[in-house]
Write a protein that holds these residues in place. Structure first.
Motif, short mmCIF file in Angstrom:
data_model
loop_
_atom_site.label_atom_id
_atom_site.label_comp_id
_atom_site.label_asym_id
_atom_site.label_seq_id
_atom_site.Cartn_x
_atom_site.Cartn_y
_atom_site.Cartn_z
N ILE B 147 0.84 -1.19 0.00
CA ILE B 147 0.00 0.00 0.00
C ILE B 147 0.88 1.24 0.00
CG2 ILE B 147 -2.10 -0.93 1.06
CD1 ILE B 147 -1.04 0.28 3.72
N ASP B 148 0.27 2.34 -0.41
CA ASP B 148 0.94 3.64 -0.45
C ASP B 148 2.11 3.61 -1.44
OD1 ASP B 148 1.22 6.32 0.29
OD2 ASP B 148 0.62 5.84 2.33
N ARG B 149 2.92 4.65 -1.41
CA ARG B 149 4.01 4.69 -2.39
C ARG B 149 5.21 5.45 -1.82
NH1 ARG B 149 1.82 9.84 -5.83
NH2 ARG B 149 0.66 10.50 -4.04
N ARG B 153 5.66 3.45 1.39
CA ARG B 153 5.21 2.16 0.91
C ARG B 153 5.43 1.09 1.97
NH1 ARG B 153 7.60 -1.10 -3.72
NH2 ARG B 153 5.82 -2.03 -4.78
#
Lengths: 150, 199
Positions: B147-149, B153
């Motif tokens: 998830i996210d970056r 991340r």
């Protein structure tokens, strides 16, 4: 958001796994956020793993997994706006709405975000609400502008 | 399918066209350090530790051997001053995230990497993606994903799938080059309560 509407949106894109981002965008723009139930429904209908949807939904800033307010406030913190007093505009908005950047107030009226440039530096400091640009803001004008939104 | 002839560390090797430089080197018994590579999984090229120097048509460049396909007359050097320098840097950067990882420390000793070179930011995860890919490609459960970056991340279990599948499997845990600390931590978090990011 009711699941029938989610199904309609999925149907509109022919349940095509490659249209995943479009489907998410459609739901996001109608509902202002992506509820978990909707993501599970998409996963089921498109046969795309939930991990993949979750990865995409958290990757792009356009998507939100938490409810957003009816009005989105973007305050430009770019260089031009910064030197013309963007911080004071932000402070005023924070004080009046009681929320910090990235947050949404309890009655879902406003969501506040800071951005790095809105592309109209000559109008700085700039505040954008629901896509409408308010330029040359002063703390007093900021307060006046916020009052117009219900 | 015609065989491809290339040279690795001065030795000739025949390889089939669908092989990568890493696989060709392994055929010769040459060891290239890897963190994100796994035989059962598709090449991913995340850790960059398997970087080698290749020479073709007169010019040399650094490539990631686990995702670089073999080609005719390629000259590969798996150890050179340049390669060692790059690997040392990669290790030092990864060690800032997982200072206690035994795999990393072993390689660090080999390449003379200083684990205190960069300010520590122990997230335990080095984003090799082994757990995520193993769950998706081998087990086909998709219980864990990213998830996210960027710097935010991280790995995240899907609570509903994890509570059904994970306790009886846990096959991803030993794969983790940082000793599964993060996996165990996130899994227990996912089972005890729903994670704040994905309520």
């Amino acid at each position: 958001m009711d699941m029938e509407r989610v199904d309609q949106i999925i149907e509109k894109h022919n349940s095509e796994p490659s249209s995943l981002i479009q489907i998410l965008l459609d739901i996001q723009s109608e509902n202002r956020w992506l509820p978990k139930e909707a993501l599970e429904r998409i996963s089921e209908k498109l046969q795309v793993p939930l991990t993949r949807i979750q990865q995409i939904a958290t990757f792009y800033k356009a998507f939100s997994l938490v409810p957003k307010g009816r009005h989105g406030i973007h305050i430009c913190m770019g260089t031009a706006c910064h030197v013309r007093g963007a911080q004071r505009v932000l402070d005023t908005v924070e004080e009046l709405t009681g929320i910090k950047p990235g947050e949404t107030d309890a009655d879902l009226k406003f969501s506040l975000e800071t951005v790095n440039c809105l592309g109209c530096c000559a109008l700085g400091p700039v505040m954008e609400i629901d896509g409408e640009i308010h330029g040359n803001m002063t703390p007093a004008e900021t307060a006046e502008t916020l009052k117009k939104y219900e | 399918m015609s065989e491809i002839l290339l040279e690795i560390d001065g030795r000739q090797v025949e390889a089939s066209p669908d092989m990568t430089v890493l696989q060709a080197a392994q055929k010769l018994g040459i060891k290239i350090p890897t963190l994100c590579h796994h035989e059962k999984l598709e090449p991913y090229g995340a850790c960059r530790l398997c970087m080698v120097e290749v020479e073709s048509r007169g010019s040399t460049k650094l490539v990631v051997s686990c995702v670089y396909p073999v080609e005719n007359n390629l000259v590969v050097r798996t150890r050179s001053e340049k390669v060692d320098k790059v690997r040392k840097m990669i290790l030092e950067l990864l060690l800032a995230h997982a200072p206690d990882s035994r795999d990393l420390q072993r390689y660090a000793q080999e390449y003379g990497a200083d684990k205190n070179r960069f300010e520590k930011e122990p997230s335990f995860c080095i984003h090799c993606g082994l757990c995520v890919r193993y769950c998706a490609e081998v087990k086909k459960k998709h219980a864990i994903g990213f998830i996210d970056r960027g710097t935010h991340r991280e790995i995240n279990f899907i609570q509903e799938i994890a509570s059904k599948e994970c306790w009886n499997c846990k096959e991803c845990f030993p794969l983790c080059p940082t000793e599964a600390l993060q996996a165990a931590y996130v899994l227990s978090g996912a089972l005890v309560s729903s994670l704040p990011i994905f309520k």
